[in-house]
Design a protein around this motif. Structure first.
Motif, short mmCIF file in Angstrom:
data_model
loop_
_atom_site.label_atom_id
_atom_site.label_comp_id
_atom_site.label_asym_id
_atom_site.label_seq_id
_atom_site.Cartn_x
_atom_site.Cartn_y
_atom_site.Cartn_z
N UNK A 154 -11.66 -4.31 -10.07
CA UNK A 154 -10.57 -3.50 -9.53
C UNK A 154 -9.34 -3.50 -10.44
N UNK A 155 -9.30 -4.41 -11.42
CA UNK A 155 -8.16 -4.40 -12.36
C UNK A 155 -8.16 -3.13 -13.21
N UNK A 156 -9.35 -2.53 -13.33
CA UNK A 156 -9.45 -1.31 -14.13
C UNK A 156 -9.47 -0.05 -13.26
N UNK A 157 -9.35 -0.24 -11.98
CA UNK A 157 -9.46 0.90 -11.06
C UNK A 157 -8.22 1.78 -11.10
N UNK A 158 -8.46 3.07 -10.99
CA UNK A 158 -7.35 4.01 -10.81
C UNK A 158 -6.45 4.21 -12.01
N UNK A 159 -6.97 4.18 -13.23
CA UNK A 159 -6.12 4.36 -14.41
C UNK A 159 -5.37 5.70 -14.39
N UNK A 160 -6.02 6.83 -14.08
CA UNK A 160 -5.26 8.10 -14.01
C UNK A 160 -4.19 8.09 -12.93
#
Length: 230
Positions: A154-160
């Motif tokens: 989840x640390x990489x979730x939702x970059x945009x």
């Protein structure tokens, strides 16, 4: 000025749609094709036809909203995104709806912030940016929940989402600074007018002494006219 980045979340799909009718599916697919070709008028017409057949299908409102967004009709796009939210779509679709609704609020705020130099017009735009923040927050929360359920990092979730949220915060900050500068300018203008009025009060008795001690009628009329300017 940093320009708005449109993330891939605006792409249209009907995965997970509850629409079982093959004709409706074919109709939506033709709308997607028109969208991809940037024939937005045709795509919008197709999605609206689909909504007549399936008025409670959230993906159709979502697709319609995306077309309106591309046409830069951000107010109308927001209404369509809201209609999609109200139909309680599945989480995977809802997070995209939240994200794109945030984008619509963001673009509305940018346009309004650039269109006016009046404080009374600009202050409400701060809330428009904050509406975008709220949509991005909800989208990111759902993205993380979905990631946890599927075992993603989840640390990489939702970059945009995080990227556009950061841009929206920058827009809010620029607008706040603009409002502050306008307020300072207006205060200086008010101070300047006050100083002029005070100077006129001080000067007026002297003018009366100078101009009214005239020896000719024409000169007196001229002097009275001059005094009237103060």
């Amino acid at each position: 000025m940093i320009r708005f980045f449109i993330a891939a979340a605006l792409s249209i799909c009907i995965a997970g749609s509850a629409a079982a009718d093959e004709d409706l599916s074919a109709l939506v697919n033709s709308g997607n094709t028109a969208f991809e070709r940037m024939d937005y008028d045709k795509a919008l017409s197709i999605y609206e036809d689909g909504l007549k057949a399936a008025p409670k299908e959230p993906v159709l409102f979502y697709n319609k909203a995306n077309v309106l967004f591309r046409m830069e009709k951000f107010d109308e796009a927001h209404e369509a995104y809201k209609a999609a939210m109200d139909l309680k779509p599945p989480a995977v679709l809802l997070k995209n709806i939240y994200f794109n609704a945030g984008n619509a609020w963001f673009r509305m705020a940018e346009n309004k912030a650039e269109a006016s130099e009046k404080i009374e017009d600009l202050k409400p735009v701060l809330q428009t940016y904050e509406n975008a923040f709220d949509m991005y927050r909800k989208s990111l929360e759902l993205e993380r929940k979905i990631g946890i359920s599927q075992g993603y990092d989840i640390r990489k979730a939702g970059a945009p989402i995080r990227q556009n949220w950061a841009l929206a915060r920058e827009g809010w900050t620029r607008l706040w600074e603009k409002i502050r500068k306008l307020e300072k300018r207006d205060l200086k203008l008010e101070d300047g007018i006050g100083q002029i009025l005070e100077a006129q009060k001080t000067l007026l008795p002297k003018l009366e002494t100078i101009y009214l001690t005239s020896f000719s009628e024409d000169a007196l009329k001229f002097n009275l006219k001059t005094l009237a300017q103060f």
